[in-house]
Design a protein around this motif. Structure first.
Motif, short mmCIF file in Angstrom:
data_model
loop_
_atom_site.label_atom_id
_atom_site.label_comp_id
_atom_site.label_asym_id
_atom_site.label_seq_id
_atom_site.Cartn_x
_atom_site.Cartn_y
_atom_site.Cartn_z
N GLN A 184 0.81 -1.21 0.00
CA GLN A 184 0.00 0.00 0.00
C GLN A 184 0.85 1.27 0.00
O GLN A 184 0.36 2.32 -0.35
CB GLN A 184 -0.92 0.01 1.21
CG GLN A 184 -1.93 -1.12 1.18
CD GLN A 184 -2.72 -1.20 2.47
OE1 GLN A 184 -2.51 -0.46 3.40
NE2 GLN A 184 -3.64 -2.14 2.51
N ALA A 185 2.10 1.18 0.38
CA ALA A 185 2.95 2.35 0.46
C ALA A 185 3.43 2.74 -0.93
O ALA A 185 3.92 1.91 -1.67
CB ALA A 185 4.15 2.07 1.37
N PRO A 186 3.27 4.02 -1.31
CA PRO A 186 3.75 4.44 -2.62
C PRO A 186 5.27 4.42 -2.65
O PRO A 186 5.92 4.68 -1.65
CB PRO A 186 3.20 5.87 -2.75
CG PRO A 186 2.90 6.32 -1.38
CD PRO A 186 2.63 5.09 -0.57
N ASP A 187 5.83 4.11 -3.80
CA ASP A 187 7.28 4.06 -3.89
C ASP A 187 7.85 5.47 -4.08
O ASP A 187 7.12 6.43 -4.35
CB ASP A 187 7.75 3.10 -4.97
CG ASP A 187 7.36 3.54 -6.38
OD1 ASP A 187 6.84 4.67 -6.55
OD2 ASP A 187 7.58 2.77 -7.31
N ALA A 188 9.15 5.58 -3.94
CA ALA A 188 9.82 6.89 -4.00
C ALA A 188 9.63 7.56 -5.36
O ALA A 188 9.43 8.77 -5.43
CB ALA A 188 11.30 6.73 -3.68
N ALA A 189 9.65 6.78 -6.44
CA ALA A 189 9.48 7.35 -7.78
C ALA A 189 8.08 7.95 -7.94
O ALA A 189 7.92 9.02 -8.53
CB ALA A 189 9.74 6.29 -8.84
N ALA A 190 7.07 7.27 -7.42
CA ALA A 190 5.70 7.79 -7.51
C ALA A 190 5.54 9.07 -6.70
O ALA A 190 4.86 10.01 -7.13
CB ALA A 190 4.70 6.74 -7.04
N LEU A 191 6.16 9.11 -5.53
CA LEU A 191 6.10 10.32 -4.71
C LEU A 191 6.82 11.48 -5.40
O LEU A 191 6.33 12.62 -5.39
CB LEU A 191 6.71 10.07 -3.34
CG LEU A 191 5.92 9.16 -2.42
CD1 LEU A 191 6.70 8.87 -1.14
CD2 LEU A 191 4.57 9.77 -2.10
N GLN A 192 7.95 11.20 -6.03
CA GLN A 192 8.68 12.25 -6.74
C GLN A 192 7.86 12.76 -7.92
O GLN A 192 7.78 13.97 -8.14
CB GLN A 192 10.04 11.74 -7.22
CG GLN A 192 10.89 12.82 -7.85
CD GLN A 192 11.26 13.92 -6.87
OE1 GLN A 192 11.92 13.67 -5.89
NE2 GLN A 192 10.81 15.12 -7.12
N ALA A 193 7.24 11.87 -8.67
CA ALA A 193 6.40 12.28 -9.80
C ALA A 193 5.25 13.15 -9.32
O ALA A 193 4.93 14.16 -9.95
CB ALA A 193 5.88 11.05 -10.55
N ARG A 194 4.64 12.75 -8.21
CA ARG A 194 3.55 13.56 -7.66
C ARG A 194 4.04 14.94 -7.27
O ARG A 194 3.36 15.94 -7.51
CB ARG A 194 2.94 12.86 -6.44
CG ARG A 194 1.75 13.64 -5.86
CD ARG A 194 1.44 13.25 -4.45
NE ARG A 194 2.56 13.65 -3.62
CZ ARG A 194 2.74 13.23 -2.38
NH1 ARG A 194 1.91 12.41 -1.83
NH2 ARG A 194 3.78 13.64 -1.68
N ASN A 195 5.22 15.02 -6.69
CA ASN A 195 5.77 16.32 -6.28
C ASN A 195 6.05 17.21 -7.49
O ASN A 195 5.78 18.40 -7.46
CB ASN A 195 7.03 16.12 -5.45
CG ASN A 195 6.73 15.53 -4.09
OD1 ASN A 195 5.59 15.56 -3.61
ND2 ASN A 195 7.73 14.96 -3.46
N TRP A 196 6.61 16.62 -8.55
CA TRP A 196 6.85 17.41 -9.76
C TRP A 196 5.52 17.86 -10.36
O TRP A 196 5.39 19.00 -10.81
CB TRP A 196 7.62 16.60 -10.79
CG TRP A 196 9.06 16.36 -10.46
CD1 TRP A 196 9.90 17.20 -9.77
CD2 TRP A 196 9.83 15.21 -10.78
NE1 TRP A 196 11.15 16.62 -9.65
CE2 TRP A 196 11.14 15.40 -10.27
CE3 TRP A 196 9.56 14.02 -11.45
CZ2 TRP A 196 12.16 14.47 -10.42
CZ3 TRP A 196 10.57 13.10 -11.60
CH2 TRP A 196 11.85 13.32 -11.10
N ALA A 197 4.53 16.98 -10.40
CA ALA A 197 3.22 17.30 -10.97
C ALA A 197 2.49 18.38 -10.17
O ALA A 197 1.68 19.13 -10.73
CB ALA A 197 2.37 16.04 -11.06
N ALA A 198 2.80 18.50 -8.89
CA ALA A 198 2.14 19.50 -8.06
C ALA A 198 2.42 20.92 -8.55
O ALA A 198 1.60 21.81 -8.35
CB ALA A 198 2.59 19.35 -6.60
N ALA A 199 3.54 21.12 -9.23
CA ALA A 199 3.86 22.44 -9.77
C ALA A 199 2.87 22.88 -10.84
O ALA A 199 2.74 24.06 -11.13
CB ALA A 199 5.28 22.44 -10.33
N CYS A 200 2.15 21.93 -11.41
CA CYS A 200 1.19 22.23 -12.48
C CYS A 200 -0.17 22.70 -11.95
O CYS A 200 -1.00 23.20 -12.71
CB CYS A 200 0.99 20.99 -13.34
SG CYS A 200 2.53 20.27 -13.96
N ALA A 201 -0.39 22.53 -10.66
CA ALA A 201 -1.71 22.79 -10.06
C ALA A 201 -2.14 24.25 -10.18
O ALA A 201 -3.33 24.53 -10.29
CB ALA A 201 -1.72 22.37 -8.59
N GLY A 202 -1.19 25.17 -10.17
CA GLY A 202 -1.55 26.59 -10.25
C GLY A 202 -2.38 26.93 -11.47
O GLY A 202 -3.28 27.76 -11.40
#
Length: 108
Positions: A25-43
């Motif tokens: 159930q724990a997301p892997d480091a790559a998925a967390l990093q991708a989510r963090n990069w994608a967060a910049a698009c939210a604006g």
């Protein structure tokens, strides 16, 4: 009586021993990093790529990964007109673009 740290350790071992336990159930480091990069698009593209109705920019959630990758590469190479996306796309590597596109494609 079992002390709290021992009880917590025992509970963790039981969860890990179960099929589909805590590790699955724990997301892997790559998925967390991708989510963090994608967060910049939210604006501009909305939280998790869900642009509000009537927004001037498209939503990204659930779009085809290869389409998103191609569009980002076109922005980066100046093949696609944009106000700010050409500059933004230049800030990402191919690996980052692939990860971000994959993250948005998986959002439902």
């Amino acid at each position: 009586m079992i002390q709290t740290p021992l009880l917590a350790a025992l509970a963790a071992l039981v969860l890990l021993a179960l099929p589909g336990g805590a590790q699955a159930q724990a997301p892997d480091a790559a998925a967390l990093q991708a989510r963090n990069w994608a967060a910049a698009c939210a604006g501009c593209h909305g939280p998790a790529g869900r642009a509000p109705a009537g927004a001037a920019v498209p939503g990204l959630a659930g779009r085809d990964k290869s389409e998103l990758v191609r569009q980002m590469q076109d922005f980066r190479q100046g093949k696609r007109e944009a106000t700010v996306m050409q500059q933004i796309a230049k800030g990402y590597s191919d690996q980052q673009i692939e990860a971000i596109a994959g993250w948005f494609a998986a959002v439902r």
